[in-house]
Structure formats: structure tokens, C-alpha cells
Design a protein around this motif. Structure first.
Motif, PDB file in Angstrom:
ATOM      1  N   LEU A  26       0.829  -1.211   0.000  1.00  0.00           N
ATOM      2  CA  LEU A  26       0.000   0.000   0.000  1.00  0.00           C
ATOM      3  C   LEU A  26       0.864   1.262   0.000  1.00  0.00           C
ATOM      4  O   LEU A  26       0.551   2.234  -0.688  1.00  0.00           O
ATOM      5  CB  LEU A  26      -0.938   0.009   1.204  1.00  0.00           C
ATOM      6  CG  LEU A  26      -2.054  -1.013   1.167  1.00  0.00           C
ATOM      7  CD1 LEU A  26      -2.764  -1.069   2.522  1.00  0.00           C
ATOM      8  CD2 LEU A  26      -3.046  -0.695   0.058  1.00  0.00           C
ATOM      9  N   ALA A  27       1.972   1.246   0.740  1.00  0.00           N
ATOM     10  CA  ALA A  27       2.856   2.414   0.775  1.00  0.00           C
ATOM     11  C   ALA A  27       3.511   2.639  -0.585  1.00  0.00           C
ATOM     12  O   ALA A  27       3.600   3.789  -1.064  1.00  0.00           O
ATOM     13  CB  ALA A  27       3.933   2.207   1.852  1.00  0.00           C
ATOM     14  N   VAL A  28       3.968   1.573  -1.228  1.00  0.00           N
ATOM     15  CA  VAL A  28       4.579   1.716  -2.550  1.00  0.00           C
ATOM     16  C   VAL A  28       3.532   2.192  -3.560  1.00  0.00           C
ATOM     17  O   VAL A  28       3.794   3.080  -4.371  1.00  0.00           O
ATOM     18  CB  VAL A  28       5.240   0.381  -2.990  1.00  0.00           C
ATOM     19  CG1 VAL A  28       5.634   0.421  -4.452  1.00  0.00           C
ATOM     20  CG2 VAL A  28       6.438   0.074  -2.103  1.00  0.00           C
ATOM     21  N   ALA A  29       2.333   1.607  -3.500  1.00  0.00           N
ATOM     22  CA  ALA A  29       1.262   2.033  -4.417  1.00  0.00           C
ATOM     23  C   ALA A  29       0.933   3.506  -4.189  1.00  0.00           C
ATOM     24  O   ALA A  29       0.755   4.263  -5.166  1.00  0.00           O
ATOM     25  CB  ALA A  29       0.018   1.170  -4.230  1.00  0.00           C
ATOM     26  N   GLY A  30       0.846   3.933  -2.934  1.00  0.00           N
ATOM     27  CA  GLY A  30       0.582   5.340  -2.642  1.00  0.00           C
ATOM     28  C   GLY A  30       1.684   6.239  -3.168  1.00  0.00           C
ATOM     29  O   GLY A  30       1.410   7.299  -3.739  1.00  0.00           O
ATOM     30  N   ALA A  31       2.930   5.816  -2.998  1.00  0.00           N
ATOM     31  CA  ALA A  31       4.056   6.606  -3.495  1.00  0.00           C
ATOM     32  C   ALA A  31       4.017   6.721  -5.022  1.00  0.00           C
ATOM     33  O   ALA A  31       4.271   7.795  -5.584  1.00  0.00           O
ATOM     34  CB  ALA A  31       5.387   5.994  -3.033  1.00  0.00           C
ATOM     35  N   VAL A  32       3.709   5.617  -5.692  1.00  0.00           N
ATOM     36  CA  VAL A  32       3.623   5.639  -7.152  1.00  0.00           C
ATOM     37  C   VAL A  32       2.510   6.568  -7.609  1.00  0.00           C
ATOM     38  O   VAL A  32       2.677   7.366  -8.542  1.00  0.00           O
ATOM     39  CB  VAL A  32       3.415   4.206  -7.706  1.00  0.00           C
ATOM     40  CG1 VAL A  32       3.005   4.214  -9.165  1.00  0.00           C
ATOM     41  CG2 VAL A  32       4.685   3.370  -7.497  1.00  0.00           C
TER      42      VAL A  32
END
Length: 114
Positions: free
Chosen positions: A103-109
Motif C-alpha cells: 500500500l505504501a509503494v502504491a501510494g508513493a507511485v
């Protein structure tokens, strides 16, 4: 098959610690659910189509998994303590850590793309 060991009431401190752990899992699920609703209701849409909905649904899905597994985990630990067996391992710890990482990587992307 070996006979089931007789159950004995564990020290109340262990029972209460197990209950606090269960409640911590529930708080985590509620936090993830609130994050999902907040992402959906409060964030402006990302440039990627359905990005906000995907991030919100990811939070909500992880919340559902955590909530659904918390009570069976509590019950398995309580049974192990009552029968004097080793405490069961939890597959939820790496799953939750991995889910939050995704979720953190998806949010960052989504933020970087928008």
C-alpha cells in the motif's frame, strides 16, 4: 493420535495479554478501514484512472483480512495456553507487513505519477 491434554486455566495475566493482542489487531483493522474510507472520501483523484479507488480498496481489503483472522488467532493462542502447548505462529505478521508495504509503494507511485 495422542489424547488431547486436559485444559487448565492459565494465569490471568497471560489471558489478559492475549486479549490485549487481539484488541491491537482489531485497532489495526479499524485504522486500515478508516484509512481506506479517508483515501476514498478525502483525496483528490490521482492522474491514474481509479488510482484512489484502488488504494482505498487495498486498505479496506487488508482491514478485512486482519479483522477476520484476529479472533481465530486469539482462540488458538488461548487453547495453546490452556493445554500447555507452544504458542502458534502467526502468518498475519508478515502478511500485514507486506500488505502495508504494498500500500505504501502504491501510494508513493500514485503521488509521484500525479
Amino acid at each position: 493420535m495422542p489424547a488431547e491434554p486436559p485444559e487448565a486455566e492459565p494465569d490471568y495475566r497471560f489471558t489478559l495479554a492475549n486479549e490485549r493482542t487481539f484488541l491491537a489487531w482489531i485497532r489495526t483493522a479499524l485504522g486500515l478501514l478508516a484509512a481506506g474510507v479517508g483515501v476514498h472520501q478525502l483525496l483528490p483523484p490521482f492522474d491514474l484512472p481509479h488510482g484512489t479507488a484502488a488504494l482505498a480498496l487495498g486498505c479496506i481489503a487488508l482491514a478485512a483480512v486482519v479483522a477476520a483472522t484476529s479472533f481465530p488467532r486469539w482462540r488458538r493462542v488461548q487453547h495453546a495456553m490452556r493445554t500447555g502447548r507452544p504458542l502458534p505462529r502467526s502468518r498475519m505478521v508478515p502478511l500485514l507487513a507486506g500488505g502495508v508495504l504494498v500500500l505504501a509503494v502504491a501510494g508513493a507511485v500514485l503521488v509521484a505519477a500525479g
